[in-house]
Design an enzyme around this catalytic site. Sequence first.
Site: not given
Length: 414
Positions: A53, A55, A199, A225, A228, A234
Amino acid sequence: MNYKNLQEEDKDIFDAIKNEERRQSEGMELIASENYVSQAVLETMANVLTNKYSEGYPGKRYYGGQEYVDIVEEIAIERAKKLFNAEHANVQALSGSPANAAVYMSFLKPGDKVLGLKLDHGGHLSHGHPVNFSGMLYDFVQYEVNPETGRIDMDKVREIALKEKPKMIVAGFSAYSREIEWKKFKEIADEVGAFTFADIAHTAGLIAGEQMDNPVPFFDVVSTTTHKTLRGPRGAIIMCKEKFAKQVDRAVFPGMQGGPHEHIIASKAVAFKEALKPEFKTYAGQVIKNAKALAGELINLGYKIVSDGTDNHLMVVDMTSKGVNGREAEEILDKVGISVSRSTIPNDPNPPMRPSGVRLGTPAITTRGMKEDDMKKLADWIEEAIKNKNSENELNKIKENVKEFCLKFPMPGV
Ligand code: DSN
């Protein structure tokens, strides 16, 4: 990957993964948003960073034990900045839509007016479609492509912007095959005092590979992203001007997300390193050469392509002149091992589940090593499959040919 332990532990999931591996290696992958990651990227997704973790951001976390996680995230940030010439990069965004949600959250208030490309004209759900959070929370006005040319009409965008006075203009797409006029978008946004948001999810790899124009240096904020054309895991990243860094980071965490996926961030870092290599430019150039060659072959066979061709990695093909809709074409091509996604065409008379077109893209087959000469074969198989749609026998023969051909091109990760 040999998955030895998985095989012993969970045969059902092991079998499904192995079958998918076989499907991917035996088939022709033409889904424009898909690609094959390298063995190194694949390996980096499976490591103990998933246990952690973290954060917060490097040097400012809300948990202990961050000394190695911080190294990973800092490397990913530096490589992303270098790759796209960005002032600031946030590498924690989990995927495209959450990244876009964070962008809107950091620049807008609910109800603010935004301009975005309409979905059936090539836009994305998160660019203001009414069924998506973007269309529900913000007052989107949609621009379109010109019905004659199939290209975004920048005079019309300006006209809409002057009338609507949006707070933000979104430029980007998921099914548009032409170069985006980033500079013109910026001029229009400056004229009306709007933020500029690009984008670049689809073309990030082509931009990183220096084959298409890069909006990052002069747009306020850019999302992409990473899986692609960029050929990473991903996920997503957000880049912005330094003056917006704090608000963007705050929107990602704690605004939208909790703990970042550091194993995926590590994998993004590996993909960025690969994309910084000279051979990535060759790959990006070949993606476009292949798309142009495929579009040319299909046009020769009588297919209508939206905007009559492509400048990037994809094309939207109107299948109705061949007597099938996009859904039928997708199903027929699936039977011969050619994987495509149905797509609306601009002002599509058919509904989204049975649209008129299919979207084809060349990133994955280029990663496999296919070249312009192979595109003729591919176009001929598409034509033969559609013509023989009612003959299982003929479709099976085509499938065997596709398989035999694809197996000549090694699939990374297998
Ligand atoms: N669904 C992706 C695509 O296929 O383009 C975009 O999010």
